[in-house]
Design an enzyme around this catalytic site. Sequence first.
Site, PDB file in Angstrom:
ATOM      1  N   THR A 235       0.860  -1.187   0.000  1.00  0.00           N
ATOM      2  CA  THR A 235       0.000   0.000   0.000  1.00  0.00           C
ATOM      3  C   THR A 235       0.899   1.241   0.000  1.00  0.00           C
ATOM      4  O   THR A 235       1.315   1.694  -1.049  1.00  0.00           O
ATOM      5  CB  THR A 235      -0.961  -0.004   1.206  1.00  0.00           C
ATOM      6  OG1 THR A 235      -0.208  -0.239   2.404  1.00  0.00           O
ATOM      7  CG2 THR A 235      -2.021  -1.083   1.049  1.00  0.00           C
TER       8      THR A 235
ATOM      9  N   THR B  23       1.034  -9.193  13.115  1.00  0.00           N
ATOM     10  CA  THR B  23       1.229  -7.855  12.601  1.00  0.00           C
ATOM     11  C   THR B  23       1.170  -7.838  11.094  1.00  0.00           C
ATOM     12  O   THR B  23       1.586  -8.780  10.445  1.00  0.00           O
ATOM     13  CB  THR B  23       2.575  -7.282  13.068  1.00  0.00           C
ATOM     14  OG1 THR B  23       2.679  -5.947  12.610  1.00  0.00           O
ATOM     15  CG2 THR B  23       3.730  -8.057  12.545  1.00  0.00           C
TER      16      THR B  23
END
Length: 473
Positions: free
Chosen positions: A201, A241
């Site tokens: 991203t 995570t």
Amino acid sequence: MKSTQSFSAVAGFVRLPKSSLGQVRYYSILKDMSIPASKQKFIPSSGTYPKGFLVAGAHAGVKESNTRFPDVALICSETPCSAAAVFTANKFQAAPVQVSKQVLETRQGTGIRGVVVNSGCANAVTGKGGLEDAKMMSAKVDECTGTPSADPQNTSTLVMSTGVIGQRLPIKKILDTIPTAHSNLASNHSAWLTAARAICTTDTFPKLLSRTFTLPSSPNRAYHLAGMTKGAGMIHPNMATLLGILCTDVPISPSVLNPLLTHAVSRSFNSISIDGDTSTNDTVALLANGAAGGETITTTSSPDYTAMQTILTNFAQSLAQLVVRDGEGATKFVTVRVRNSPSHADAKVIASTIARSPLVKTALYGKDANWGRILCAIGYSQGIAEGTVVPERTSVSFKPVDGSEELKLLVNGEPEAVDEERAARILQDEDLEIVVDLGGGEKGDKGLGGEEGVYWFCDFSHEYVTINGDYRT
């Protein structure tokens, strides 16, 4: 009069000039998928990948602004895998997290064929519709791999998504792209790198690693481990995570795969922080297809298990550190090591507290040896045992990356006369280690115990605020 305003590109973002209001928007517009020169060294030019795994990336245009870059990734095994995963502890667990949990629970960690990932939209907090979208992604991959299930609750593909929270997926685009990605599946380095790019991203570079190793039971047999991860912001883990996919051709029983992954994640992905936020989508998955042959690891007491645990943990640490090195707007990679604690857990809590401190992070960005902020963070660490932190026994130092002597800042609660010029030189480097000793410092008294906790984090810069202020644009 013709404008003479200039623009410059830094780290994949376009630097904008001052607005008419006098405000500066530093890095507000994604320029392209070019990789900053300073990050090129972290991208492998080749790799050795596990047998029987095929990967691909394809463009769906999940975000309308993305007109050509890959944003859907497939990681598939030619044979059924054992699989395990750890997930976010955030209460608002995204739809793909819920679906992947269900897949693993229904199949009891066996018969998994792969993972499908989209970037650009997190499919989080999207209600029943978002849940159905994630299920359709899993089912579509099963259809492409020739393993469709008559029961929509019994698919064999894990699902991951990353991007903006609270928006529905453009599901038709993704479902139409999955067959394209499947037709592009390959085992070469280029395919792995494309897949790693597809899950990014705000990342400025794809994060991909691979290793070849042996195990005690088969010293002449080559095994392989590959992994990709994404993340540059909303990173402070709790049980997992970011997004991470680890693949190996070692034969491993599902019963021992979960403790292997949990141990590795607790000492890697659960030991990094960029901004203190825990995402709704955090997932790290491990797939083992056994394609390399040899003895199956079935117990946690075997020499192969012990060796694999060390190999996987070290590998996961290397992957997790790449995430920190790509922290949004980051200029520093910092290791904080807390020594001589009565327990590993308490040492890790203290290291985590330092890593999360905005004041510590901004001081490091400003190259300011303000060690009082480190002491402050140590002092307010929550949930540690009484007597873990004793000011009169606490020492703090900076450890330079060049191997030279540590710069002592505090020894047994007493401040040192700090060489500010040397401190400034140390803080000029990209890498830095902060050492906190809860025992006897240079007196050699171990005092409270010999346990150690390590965290990796980055600094806070102006760019972090701007990147996240403009995230949805």
